[in-house]
Scaffold this active site. Structure first.
Site, PDB file in Angstrom:
ATOM      1  N   VAL A   3       0.859  -1.192   0.000  1.00 48.60           N
ATOM      2  CA  VAL A   3       0.000   0.000   0.000  1.00 48.60           C
ATOM      3  C   VAL A   3       0.889   1.234   0.000  1.00 48.60           C
ATOM      4  CG1 VAL A   3      -1.810   1.284   1.222  1.00 48.60           C
ATOM      5  CG2 VAL A   3      -1.767  -1.227   1.343  1.00 48.60           C
ATOM      6  N   GLY A  26       1.189   5.546   0.019  1.00 44.52           N
ATOM      7  CA  GLY A  26       0.411   6.582   0.695  1.00 44.52           C
ATOM      8  C   GLY A  26      -0.128   6.055   2.011  1.00 44.52           C
ATOM      9  N   GLY A  34       0.890   6.264   4.990  1.00 51.23           N
ATOM     10  CA  GLY A  34       1.137   6.990   6.236  1.00 51.23           C
ATOM     11  C   GLY A  34       0.024   7.915   6.676  1.00 51.23           C
ATOM     12  N   ILE A  56      -6.613   7.668   3.838  1.00 55.30           N
ATOM     13  CA  ILE A  56      -7.189   6.482   3.204  1.00 55.30           C
ATOM     14  C   ILE A  56      -6.183   5.328   3.200  1.00 55.30           C
ATOM     15  CG2 ILE A  56      -8.000   5.589   0.976  1.00 55.30           C
ATOM     16  CD1 ILE A  56      -9.276   8.401   0.496  1.00 55.30           C
ATOM     17  N   ASP A  88       9.383   7.363  -2.665  1.00 51.33           N
ATOM     18  CA  ASP A  88       8.808   8.471  -3.421  1.00 51.33           C
ATOM     19  C   ASP A  88       8.279   7.860  -4.714  1.00 51.33           C
ATOM     20  OD1 ASP A  88       8.167  10.569  -5.033  1.00 51.33           O
ATOM     21  OD2 ASP A  88      10.132  11.543  -4.953  1.00 51.33           O
ATOM     22  N   VAL A  89       6.961   7.746  -4.822  1.00 50.80           N
ATOM     23  CA  VAL A  89       6.376   7.021  -5.957  1.00 50.80           C
ATOM     24  C   VAL A  89       6.634   7.697  -7.305  1.00 50.80           C
ATOM     25  CG1 VAL A  89       4.545   5.898  -4.618  1.00 50.80           C
ATOM     26  CG2 VAL A  89       4.106   8.132  -5.691  1.00 50.80           C
ATOM     27  N   TYR A  96      -4.952  18.312 -10.621  1.00 45.77           N
ATOM     28  CA  TYR A  96      -5.441  17.120  -9.914  1.00 45.77           C
ATOM     29  C   TYR A  96      -6.474  16.371 -10.771  1.00 45.77           C
ATOM     30  CZ  TYR A  96      -7.320  14.393  -5.966  1.00 45.77           C
ATOM     31  OH  TYR A  96      -7.733  13.381  -5.121  1.00 45.77           O
ATOM     32  N   ILE A 102     -13.854  12.473   1.286  1.00 47.10           N
ATOM     33  CA  ILE A 102     -13.588  11.595   2.423  1.00 47.10           C
ATOM     34  C   ILE A 102     -12.840  12.403   3.489  1.00 47.10           C
ATOM     35  CG2 ILE A 102     -12.564   9.375   3.103  1.00 47.10           C
ATOM     36  CD1 ILE A 102     -14.617   9.127   0.776  1.00 47.10           C
ATOM     37  N   THR A 116     -10.179  13.213   5.526  1.00 49.49           N
ATOM     38  CA  THR A 116      -8.746  12.921   5.711  1.00 49.49           C
ATOM     39  C   THR A 116      -7.992  14.255   5.752  1.00 49.49           C
ATOM     40  OG1 THR A 116      -8.070  12.956   3.386  1.00 49.49           O
ATOM     41  CG2 THR A 116      -9.003  10.878   4.199  1.00 49.49           C
TER      42      THR A 116
END
Ligand code: NAI
Length: 249
Positions: free
Chosen positions: A9, A11, A13, A16, A62-63, A157, A190, A192
């Site tokens: 998984v 993100g 940290g 979501i 770092d993706v 985005y 959501i 977050t």
């Protein structure tokens, strides 16, 4: 539903991603959690200890960097002696402003993390599954309802999340022959840290538009991920699942 499976998984940290790690751990998966935020991912790692005794491990990545993603895959293999057959791309960022004010760096940053990062991870995980001749896998990409309908202040985005949908469908077509399924989830709004940045008055307007009249919880997305990661969704690929309380259906 995920007993014995190794799930990666990103993100992990926060928000979501954190809820997905917890849901996967509850379902018996071993969770390799990765995030650019080292402290965040270590806190989530700690939180999993009270949920399950599984072999959960934190990683930094770092993706948006192919070198970093390659290192992540090597580190996972070294620590688990296995390849993840479940992967969720939850790493994502916003850099909101009107298009007329948007700096080139704000565009590049969002596209690099949200879209290029999705490509890099899908490629790395699929490659590992194919090279190791595993029987298949399930990859879940976090898009957004904004990728479907657009949003003021989010041209970068919105483009990245629409890109994730096109990417998911194309990748699904390519890797179906390896029994790797690739699906996208489109969350609505959501609760977050990401949505905490949205001005209060805009959130109130948004909430009025949601047929189910409330914002979503990270767990609402995590439960959808459990389904898409599990064999219960074995004939589903290239799908876009909206988890939005009916917003912009
Ligand atoms: P969040 O901001 O709480 O968590 C995002 C995580 O991604 C953070 O832990 C951050 O450190 C990590 N991250 C950022 N850049 C990274 C990088 N380069 N490499 C690795 N990790 C990185 O956000 P949230 O709300 O949990 O969002 C998760 C995903 O869901 C994102 O892709 C987001 O775009 C998407 N989403 C969220 C919605 C919401 O309402 N919260 C709505 C629609 C989509």
């Amino acid at each position: 539903m995920l007993a014995g499976k190794l799930a990666l998984v990103t993100g992990a940290g926060s928000g979501i991603g954190r809820a997905i790690c917890q849901a996967f751990a509850k379902e018996g998966a071993m969770v390799a959690m990765a995030d650019v935020n080292k402290d965040g991912v270590h806190q989530v790692h700690e939180s999993l200890k009270s949920i399950s005794e599984g072999n959960h491990q934190p990683f930094t990545v770092d993706v948006s960097s192919s070198a970093s993603v390659a290192t992540l895959m090597t580190d996972i293999r070294d620590r688990y002696m296995a390849v993840p057959t479940i992967a969720v791309n939850s790493a994502g960022i916003t850099r909101d402003t009107y298009m007329l004010k948007m700096k080139e760096e704000m565009w590049d940053e969002v596209i690099n993390v949200n879209l290029k990062g999705t490509f890099l991870l899908n490629k790395a995980v699929s490659q590992a599954i194919v090279e190791n001749k595993l029987s298949g896998g399930s990859i879940i990409n976090l898009s957004s309802i904004v990728g479907k309908v657009g949003n003021v202040g989010q041209t970068n985005y919105g483009a990245s999340k629409a890109g994730v949908i096109g990417f998911t469908k194309s990748a699904a077509k390519e890797v179906a022959k390896f029994n790797i399924r690739v699906n996208a989830i489109l969350p609505g709004f959501i609760k977050t840290p990401m949505t905490e940045k949205v001005p209060e008055h805009l959130m109130q307007i948004t909430q009025m538009l949601i047929p189910m009249t409330k914002l979503g919880e990270p767990e609402d997305i995590a439960d959808a991920c459990v389904f898409l990661a599990s064999d219960k969704s074995r004939y589903i690929t290239g799908a876009t699942l909206e988890v939005s309380g009916g917003l912009f259906m």
